[in-house]
Design a protein around this motif. Structure first.
Motif, PDB file in Angstrom:
ATOM      1  N   UNK A 193       1.127  -1.224  -0.135  1.00  0.00           N
ATOM      2  CA  UNK A 193      -0.034   0.098  -0.101  1.00  0.00           C
ATOM      3  C   UNK A 193       0.995   1.334  -0.132  1.00  0.00           C
ATOM      4  N   UNK A 194       1.702   1.491   0.907  1.00  0.00           N
ATOM      5  CA  UNK A 194       2.630   2.603   0.770  1.00  0.00           C
ATOM      6  C   UNK A 194       3.359   2.861  -0.354  1.00  0.00           C
ATOM      7  N   UNK A 195       4.078   1.766  -1.101  1.00  0.00           N
ATOM      8  CA  UNK A 195       4.484   1.644  -2.439  1.00  0.00           C
ATOM      9  C   UNK A 195       3.464   2.031  -3.590  1.00  0.00           C
ATOM     10  N   UNK A 254       4.085   5.538  -5.836  1.00  0.00           N
ATOM     11  CA  UNK A 254       4.123   5.603  -7.208  1.00  0.00           C
ATOM     12  C   UNK A 254       3.027   6.440  -7.865  1.00  0.00           C
ATOM     13  N   UNK A 255       1.497   6.705  -7.166  1.00  0.00           N
ATOM     14  CA  UNK A 255       0.717   7.425  -7.698  1.00  0.00           C
ATOM     15  C   UNK A 255       1.212   8.852  -7.317  1.00  0.00           C
ATOM     16  N   UNK A 256       2.031   9.162  -6.396  1.00  0.00           N
ATOM     17  CA  UNK A 256       2.363  10.499  -5.750  1.00  0.00           C
ATOM     18  C   UNK A 256       3.369  11.233  -6.895  1.00  0.00           C
ATOM     19  N   UNK A 279      12.757  -7.011   1.472  1.00  0.00           N
ATOM     20  CA  UNK A 279      12.448  -6.528   0.101  1.00  0.00           C
ATOM     21  C   UNK A 279      13.335  -5.300  -0.019  1.00  0.00           C
ATOM     22  N   UNK A 280      14.060  -5.151  -1.170  1.00  0.00           N
ATOM     23  CA  UNK A 280      14.508  -4.101  -1.826  1.00  0.00           C
ATOM     24  C   UNK A 280      13.592  -3.171  -2.389  1.00  0.00           C
ATOM     25  N   UNK A 281      13.487  -2.088  -2.264  1.00  0.00           N
ATOM     26  CA  UNK A 281      12.633  -0.968  -3.040  1.00  0.00           C
ATOM     27  C   UNK A 281      13.523  -0.121  -3.817  1.00  0.00           C
ATOM     28  N   UNK A 282      13.407  -0.049  -5.062  1.00  0.00           N
ATOM     29  CA  UNK A 282      14.303   0.621  -5.878  1.00  0.00           C
ATOM     30  C   UNK A 282      13.326   1.830  -6.441  1.00  0.00           C
ATOM     31  N   UNK A 283      13.871   2.969  -6.254  1.00  0.00           N
ATOM     32  CA  UNK A 283      12.989   4.443  -7.131  1.00  0.00           C
ATOM     33  C   UNK A 283      14.213   4.665  -7.890  1.00  0.00           C
ATOM     34  N   UNK A 284      13.758   4.850  -9.498  1.00  0.00           N
ATOM     35  CA  UNK A 284      14.555   5.305 -10.353  1.00  0.00           C
ATOM     36  C   UNK A 284      13.785   6.655 -11.037  1.00  0.00           C
ATOM     37  N   UNK A 285      14.814   7.395 -11.776  1.00  0.00           N
ATOM     38  CA  UNK A 285      14.281   8.485 -12.287  1.00  0.00           C
ATOM     39  C   UNK A 285      15.345   9.350 -13.152  1.00  0.00           C
ATOM     40  N   UNK A 286      15.247  10.347 -13.616  1.00  0.00           N
ATOM     41  CA  UNK A 286      16.054  11.156 -14.470  1.00  0.00           C
ATOM     42  C   UNK A 286      16.469  12.417 -13.533  1.00  0.00           C
ATOM     43  N   UNK A 287      15.436  12.927 -12.657  1.00  0.00           N
ATOM     44  CA  UNK A 287      15.674  13.823 -11.830  1.00  0.00           C
ATOM     45  C   UNK A 287      16.182  13.557 -10.514  1.00  0.00           C
TER      46      UNK A 287
END
Length: 251
Positions: free
Chosen positions: A188-190, A194-196, A217-225
């Motif tokens: 749920x938090x993940x 993602x929606x935000x 669990x490894x939570x990976x956040x990716x982006x260009x900024x």
């Protein structure tokens, strides 16, 4: 968000991959190589040593993506048919190239037999890709880069490609490690994170139990900024903390 980064596909060629006799590691290597250049790898296919299948896949991929990277099938044996298939896909002739032959002559000397001379056959219009491991070159034609299947040779060939590629914004990645709870507890938090932050990518990769018995669990956040990635990681860590789930940052 407008998609402006170059796109790529990988075509893995070889019966030995499909039969399970050989485990492919090239896809992972190429994916990491492209990510560091800001090029989006969007598709990968694996085909056997069948000309029709290779040509069909290559034509589909090169029409759909900025770049295509092939691995396998450019050695000295009878089933190394990739160069011929690439020539047919592009509608050009193929023949022994003087510059490629000179490289092989320096490498093999008197041991340059007919089988090894096959590796000097390059489609018309092809530009050689250097091979610092065994010298036998790969080649580029159009937006297609044709490389060896042997992982250490393929990896070495990648270095010759960097100046030829149009790069995009580099993708930044940050990892939160969650231990002691499974994916269900953090779903749920993940999903809310993602929606935000719809311009970012959120991945969930469970692990355990290894020799230490640890599960998580490894939570990976990716982006260009980079700043947006950091802010999203902070917000996700705070949301998990509020739910009683502790996290740790990974390098």
């Amino acid at each position: 968000m407008e998609h402006t980064s170059p796109t790529a596909a990988v075509l893995i060629i070889g019966d030995e991959i499909l039969s399970g006799r050989t485990a492919d590691t090239n896809l992972n290597t190429i994916a990491r190589f492209l990510a560091a250049l800001g090029i989006d790898l969007l598709e990968a296919r694996t085909v056997g040593d069948r000309p029709g299948q290779i040509i069909e896949a290559l034509n589909a991929l090169r029409a759909a993506h900025d770049y295509v990277f092939t691995t396998g099938g450019i050695g000295p044996t009878h089933d190394d048919i990739t160069a011929d298939c690439v020539a047919e896909a592009f509608g050009v002739a193929i023949g022994e190239r003087d510059d490629a032959l000179a490289i092989l002559e320096r490498r093999y000397g008197d041991e340059l037999n007919e089988a090894r001379r096959r590796m000097a056959r390059i489609p018309d219009g092809g530009v050689l890709i250097a091979n610092p491991v065994t010298d036998a070159p790969g080649f580029q034609i159009g937006n297609v880069f044709v490389m060896a299947g042997v992982p250490r040779i393929m990896t070495a060939m990648l270095e010759d490609l960097v100046p030829r590629l149009r790069t995009g914004a580099v993708v930044h990645a940050r990892t939160l490690r969650v231990t002691g709870v499974g994916e269900g507890a953090i779903a749920a938090p993940l999903a809310e994170a993602a929606r935000a932050s719809r311009d970012l990518s959120f991945g969930s990769y469970p692990f355990g139990a290894g020799s230490d018995g640890e599960v998580g669990t490894n939570l990976v956040v990716r982006g260009r900024d980079a700043a947006a990635v950091e802010a999203a990681v902070d917000a996700l860590a705070a949301a998990l903390g509020a739910a009683g789930i502790s996290t740790s940052r990974q390098a």
